[in-house]
Enzyme design. Structure first.
Site, PDB file in Angstrom:
ATOM      1  N   CYS A  51      21.644   4.821  10.142  1.00  0.00           N
ATOM      2  CA  CYS A  51      20.588   5.649   9.541  1.00  0.00           C
ATOM      3  C   CYS A  51      19.472   4.797   8.931  1.00  0.00           C
ATOM      4  O   CYS A  51      18.304   4.977   9.235  1.00  0.00           O
ATOM      5  CB  CYS A  51      21.174   6.605   8.513  1.00  0.00           C
ATOM      6  SG  CYS A  51      22.140   7.900   9.309  1.00  0.00           S
ATOM      7  N   HIS A  52      19.839   3.864   8.054  1.00  0.00           N
ATOM      8  CA  HIS A  52      18.808   3.029   7.427  1.00  0.00           C
ATOM      9  C   HIS A  52      19.216   1.562   7.402  1.00  0.00           C
ATOM     10  O   HIS A  52      18.669   0.770   6.649  1.00  0.00           O
ATOM     11  CB  HIS A  52      18.517   3.512   6.001  1.00  0.00           C
ATOM     12  CG  HIS A  52      18.332   4.991   5.889  1.00  0.00           C
ATOM     13  ND1 HIS A  52      19.334   5.835   5.497  1.00  0.00           N
ATOM     14  CD2 HIS A  52      17.266   5.767   6.172  1.00  0.00           C
ATOM     15  CE1 HIS A  52      18.894   7.093   5.529  1.00  0.00           C
ATOM     16  NE2 HIS A  52      17.646   7.074   5.938  1.00  0.00           N
TER      17      HIS A  52
END
Ligand code: FES
Length: 177
Positions: free
Chosen positions: A141-142
């Site tokens: 995701c990040h």
């Protein structure tokens, strides 16, 4: 007489208004309270028993505990050595592998499979898309990187992957929860 009628009508209107407010309040509260109570499904999954005998060194399996993923990983001696070689004080969330595992079973790492940044499911080292730099888990995701002990090493996640309550019920079985 007209005044008495007026008073009665006012009383009736007041009582009706209070009753309506009460019913309205209850109608709002009931779903709120039932949302807070754990559902039967969650209660049924308050523990998860897992046979770990088939997890080869270097492999991890995904279990489910309270509807959330749990990673159970059988660390190789090299992965244990790599985790132990990192000075604990240099870590963002300082914890040794020993503190994250059960005594005498530091090869079995049990963590929640939930990134501590915003809750995505990290990818394990064995998964093809894993771009983790530390051989453990990578959150797509990040870009949080966790090492083989599930400790945050790079990226926005503030803490290590959480270790749930669990115990060994035999040499080859664990009970999570
Ligand atoms: Fe994992 Fe953001 S949710 S890095």
């Amino acid at each position: 007489m007209a005044t008495q009628d007026g008073v009665r009508r006012r009383d009736f209107i007041n009582i009706a208004a209070v009753s309506a407010a009460g019913v309205g309040g209850l109608a709002t509260l009931v779903p709120l309270i039932s949302q807070m109570a754990p559902s039967k499904d969650v209660l049924a999954e308050s523990t998860t028993e897992l046979d770990i005998s088939a997890i080869e060194p270097g492999q991890a399996v995904k279990a489910v505990f309270r509807k959330q993923p749990v990673f159970v990983r059988n660390l190789t001696p090299q992965e244990i050595a790599a985790a132990d070689a990192v000075p604990v004080s240099s870590l963002r969330d300082p914890q040794s592998l020993e503190e994250r595992t059960k005594e005498g079973r530091s090869n079995i790492l049990v963590t929640m499979g939930v990134c501590t940044h915003l809750g995505c499911v990290p990818l394990g080292a064995a998964e093809g898309e894993n771009k983790g730099e530390f051989g453990g888990y990578f959150c797509p995701c990040h870009g949080s990187h966790y090492d083989t002990a599930g400790r945050i090493r790079k990226g926005p996640a503030p803490t290590n992957l959480l270790v749930p309550e669990y115990e060994f019920t035999s040499d080859t079985t664990i009970l999570i929860g």
